[in-house]
Scaffold this motif. Sequence first.
Motif, short mmCIF file in Angstrom:
data_model
loop_
_atom_site.label_atom_id
_atom_site.label_comp_id
_atom_site.label_asym_id
_atom_site.label_seq_id
_atom_site.Cartn_x
_atom_site.Cartn_y
_atom_site.Cartn_z
N ASN A 571 -2.91 18.86 2.23
CA ASN A 571 -1.84 17.86 2.07
C ASN A 571 -0.74 18.13 3.10
O ASN A 571 0.31 18.69 2.79
CB ASN A 571 -1.29 17.91 0.65
CG ASN A 571 -0.40 16.73 0.35
OD1 ASN A 571 -0.46 15.71 1.03
ND2 ASN A 571 0.44 16.86 -0.68
N ASP A 572 -1.00 17.69 4.32
CA ASP A 572 -0.05 17.94 5.41
C ASP A 572 0.53 16.66 5.98
O ASP A 572 1.21 16.69 7.02
CB ASP A 572 -0.73 18.72 6.53
CG ASP A 572 -1.98 18.03 7.03
OD1 ASP A 572 -2.46 17.09 6.35
OD2 ASP A 572 -2.49 18.42 8.10
N HIS A 573 0.30 15.52 5.37
CA HIS A 573 0.84 14.26 5.86
C HIS A 573 1.48 13.53 4.69
O HIS A 573 0.80 13.23 3.70
CB HIS A 573 -0.25 13.37 6.47
CG HIS A 573 -0.81 13.92 7.75
ND1 HIS A 573 -1.79 14.90 7.78
CD2 HIS A 573 -0.51 13.64 9.06
CE1 HIS A 573 -2.09 15.18 9.02
NE2 HIS A 573 -1.33 14.44 9.82
N PRO A 574 2.77 13.26 4.81
CA PRO A 574 3.42 12.47 3.75
C PRO A 574 3.01 11.01 3.87
O PRO A 574 2.50 10.57 4.90
CB PRO A 574 4.91 12.66 4.03
CG PRO A 574 4.98 12.90 5.51
CD PRO A 574 3.73 13.66 5.87
N PRO A 575 3.28 10.22 2.84
CA PRO A 575 2.95 8.79 2.91
C PRO A 575 3.76 8.10 4.00
O PRO A 575 4.94 8.39 4.20
CB PRO A 575 3.31 8.27 1.52
CG PRO A 575 3.32 9.49 0.64
CD PRO A 575 3.76 10.61 1.50
N GLN A 576 3.14 7.18 4.71
CA GLN A 576 3.76 6.42 5.77
C GLN A 576 3.83 4.95 5.36
O GLN A 576 3.03 4.47 4.56
CB GLN A 576 2.96 6.54 7.07
CG GLN A 576 2.75 7.98 7.54
CD GLN A 576 4.05 8.66 7.93
OE1 GLN A 576 4.95 8.02 8.49
NE2 GLN A 576 4.16 9.95 7.62
N ILE A 577 4.84 4.25 5.96
CA ILE A 577 5.04 2.85 5.61
C ILE A 577 5.57 2.10 6.82
O ILE A 577 6.15 2.71 7.74
CB ILE A 577 6.02 2.72 4.41
CG1 ILE A 577 5.95 1.32 3.80
CG2 ILE A 577 7.43 3.08 4.82
CD1 ILE A 577 6.71 1.19 2.51
N ASP A 578 5.38 0.81 6.86
CA ASP A 578 5.93 -0.01 7.94
C ASP A 578 7.45 0.04 7.88
O ASP A 578 8.06 -0.03 6.79
CB ASP A 578 5.46 -1.46 7.82
CG ASP A 578 3.97 -1.58 8.07
OD1 ASP A 578 3.42 -0.68 8.73
OD2 ASP A 578 3.36 -2.57 7.60
N LYS A 579 8.10 0.12 9.07
CA LYS A 579 9.55 0.29 9.13
C LYS A 579 10.32 -1.02 8.93
O LYS A 579 11.53 -1.01 8.82
CB LYS A 579 9.93 0.90 10.49
CG LYS A 579 9.32 2.27 10.73
CD LYS A 579 9.76 3.29 9.70
CE LYS A 579 9.19 4.68 10.00
NZ LYS A 579 9.58 5.67 8.99
N GLU A 580 9.64 -2.13 8.95
CA GLU A 580 10.34 -3.41 8.88
C GLU A 580 9.57 -4.37 7.98
O GLU A 580 8.34 -4.50 8.11
CB GLU A 580 10.48 -4.01 10.27
CG GLU A 580 11.32 -5.28 10.30
CD GLU A 580 11.53 -5.78 11.72
OE1 GLU A 580 10.88 -6.78 12.10
OE2 GLU A 580 12.35 -5.17 12.45
N VAL A 581 10.30 -5.03 7.07
CA VAL A 581 9.71 -6.05 6.21
C VAL A 581 10.62 -7.27 6.24
O VAL A 581 11.80 -7.18 6.62
CB VAL A 581 9.53 -5.54 4.77
CG1 VAL A 581 8.53 -4.41 4.71
CG2 VAL A 581 10.86 -5.12 4.16
N THR A 582 10.09 -8.40 5.85
CA THR A 582 10.83 -9.67 5.87
C THR A 582 10.75 -10.32 4.50
O THR A 582 9.66 -10.37 3.90
CB THR A 582 10.26 -10.61 6.94
OG1 THR A 582 10.33 -9.98 8.22
CG2 THR A 582 11.04 -11.92 6.97
N ILE A 583 11.90 -10.81 4.04
CA ILE A 583 11.97 -11.54 2.78
C ILE A 583 12.36 -12.98 3.11
O ILE A 583 13.44 -13.23 3.66
CB ILE A 583 12.98 -10.92 1.80
CG1 ILE A 583 12.54 -9.50 1.41
CG2 ILE A 583 13.13 -11.79 0.56
CD1 ILE A 583 13.51 -8.79 0.50
N CYS A 584 11.47 -13.90 2.85
CA CYS A 584 11.74 -15.32 3.05
C CYS A 584 12.25 -15.89 1.73
O CYS A 584 11.48 -16.05 0.77
CB CYS A 584 10.48 -16.06 3.50
SG CYS A 584 9.93 -15.60 5.16
N GLN A 585 13.55 -16.18 1.68
CA GLN A 585 14.14 -16.60 0.42
C GLN A 585 13.68 -17.97 -0.03
O GLN A 585 13.90 -18.36 -1.17
CB GLN A 585 15.66 -16.56 0.53
CG GLN A 585 16.23 -15.15 0.53
CD GLN A 585 17.72 -15.13 0.29
OE1 GLN A 585 18.36 -16.17 0.25
NE2 GLN A 585 18.28 -13.94 0.11
#
Length: 840
Positions: A571-585
């Motif tokens: 277990n040498d890699h933490p969870p990764q995620i996209d740095k940018e998301v968009t919310i269309c209201q």
Amino acid sequence: MAVASAAPGSIFCKQLLFSLLVLILLCDACQKIYLRVPSHLQAETLVGKVNLEECLKSPSLILSSDPAFRILEDGSIYTTRDLILSSERKSFSIFLSGSERHEQQEIKVVLSARENKAPKKRHTKDTALKRSKRRWAPIPASLMENSLGPFPQHVQQIQSDAAQNYTIFYSISGPGVDKEPFNLFYIEKDTGDIFCTRSIDREKYEQFALYGYATTADGYAPEYPLPLIIKIEDDNDNAPYFEHKMTIFTVPENCRSGTSVGQVTATDLDEPDTLHTRLKYKILQQIPDHPKHFSIHPDTGVITTTTPFLDREKCDTYQLIMEVRDMGGQPFGLFNTGTITISLEDENDNPPSFTEASYITEVEENRIDVEILRMKVQDQDLPNTPHSKAVYTILQGNENGNFKISTDPNTNEGVLCVVKPLNYEVNRQVILKVGVVNEAQFSKAANSQTPTMCTTTVTVKIIDNDEGPECHPPVKVIQSQDGFPAGQELLGYKALDPETASGEGLRYQKLGDEDHWFEINEHTGDLRTLKVLDRESKFVKNNQYNISVVAVDAVGRSCTGTLVVHLDDYNDHPPQIDKEVTICQNNEDFAILEPVDPDGPENGPPFQFFLDNSTSKNWNLEQKDGKTAILRQRQNLDYNSYSVPIQIKDRHGLVATHVLTVRVCDCSTPSECRMNDKSARDVRPNVILGRWAILAMVLGSVLLLCILFTCFCVTAKRTVKKCFPEDIAQQNLIVSNTEGPGEEVTEANIRLPMQTSNICDTSMSVGTVGGQGIKTQQSFEMVKGGYTLDSNKGGGHQTLESVKGVGQGDTGRYAYTDWQSFTQPRLGEESIRGHTLIKN
């Protein structure tokens, strides 16, 4: 033929009469059948027969609707008691029932009585004299065929009773007189004597149908023509003969005694159903003569076997000299002979056997696909048939699958081949047990027992060959830990020299190492890590990293093996995620977060998500299924970009903090969101422009540009140039994005430089002067330090800074009033000039 009614006691005659006169008419099968029968029927009399299978195949139940009739399984109809049928028809039904499909059929039988016509009698009232036909000559005569005479030979005499009163002349006609054969018979016209002129062959003319005539001198015929039959009596003048001079029959060998071989037939031209054509058959001779295997039925000509010892391998063909004799086989009968050939069909009654009791052969080790031995067999059955074709099988000694045996279709030999390499160091020789059978199943002869399979032994000696090293197994797997550091030792690949059964003297080389993780020890084959082992590397497939290794002995012979390093996940890699998301209201007020953990499943989800306290007032984080989370607005936020710190932790607690950029847009899909940083900070998109407003703005901008362009064209120096300047592509209108206040700009600050070039482009004509089509080129340049109009008028250089009187400070921003005071006076003047120029 008129038939009188039978006496009451003559049951046999009645049954015979009924069977001859029954007329069966099939009308609408399975519906109605009409039978004509006598009016008086006695009990147990056959009425008729119907075909039941045409209505129902294999009926299980047959019933009659009238108990006076009984129906058998073959369709025969019998009476159960005496019946007298009136002139009216009598009918009854036959019911058929099937057991399989519960089918039922009905056959209706209609019986009609036959009318017996009585002979017509002459009434006494008939007064007219009618001459009745009567016989006025003897009964039919006969002649013996092949008669020796003397000729003419008297046959018979015909006379008429009218000769007592008249002078009668006699004559005859018919075959043998005035038809073929001509002039065989003649008659004396005065006496009526008939004579034959020559001998007759009955086989050509069995009888002659003549007509005799009696007439008076004046041609009156007192008698009807008399039919006269002259029958030719048969003489045994034709010997019987076989229809085929050479007849061939076949019979299986070893067949049982009494087996039918065939039937011979002979023909006799003499009169049938007489002693002259009663034939008897006899075997005169059998070739070969001993033992006697055949007999013939004297009346039917059927040949049968008399012994069960017919052996094709001893004799495959027999000939029978046959005799056929008429007169019931009496010695004085005529006879003929013929030859019958009987051929024996082969049976697989002889098993194959090897010509040698044992075989010895040799082969070098490590050789494959090589023929090492051919084995012959002998078989007495018919060659090139399944009864003699051999099928070889290795019964023992081939447990490792090193050998294969097959049949040569041309020679019927067994071909032994090596298909898997042999090792001298493991076995010095191999002993095989080989069996052989025929393709066809063995047929147990009547005089023999079922044989056992013929077998033989084959000793295969293996010749030693100095081969190179052996890499065994070809693939070796070693375990290692994910994140294993560089500079550490790992157990490598080991090869052996089969001659010494050790790895001494072998040298190892690395053939394949995609990411250069290892170096190999030349002498031991052990590995040393050059990099940190990373299970998440793109060169690792299914947790495995492959290295190809070659082992070479002193003389250069080699073998190749594969070393597979299996990496256990760490277990040498933490969870990764996209740095940018968009919310269309317009659609939804949340975004779905889907992190990815490069580690294996055991070090991945379920994930835990945490928000920073500073951002929790605007955002809410909902954990969904351990793999995803939902980031939701607590309230409707302004259209902007927001930074949201989020912590994500895997199942074993390895955590990572990610600053997530969340864009809140007025859009339907994230791809429609077009937002830059400045507009997000400075512009509050609270006003939504309609499409007509946007169109008006575009048209206004286009009109403004046209006016400015017209002004510049009029104020430019009217110098005739036929070509555009070379650097026209670099003379663009640069729009400043500054919003600072401007200064007064006078006409002296405007410069319009004119540059000439030899590059011509007639398609970019801007305006004309004096109708001569002279092209002009102006340049309007706006710079941050001021707005400059260069012209060849020589008016000098004037900027907004000079007009405003600002020498220092922020020169990048001007007030709207400054720009308006600078452009309005000149736009009016230049627009008038532009209109004048366009009108001209």
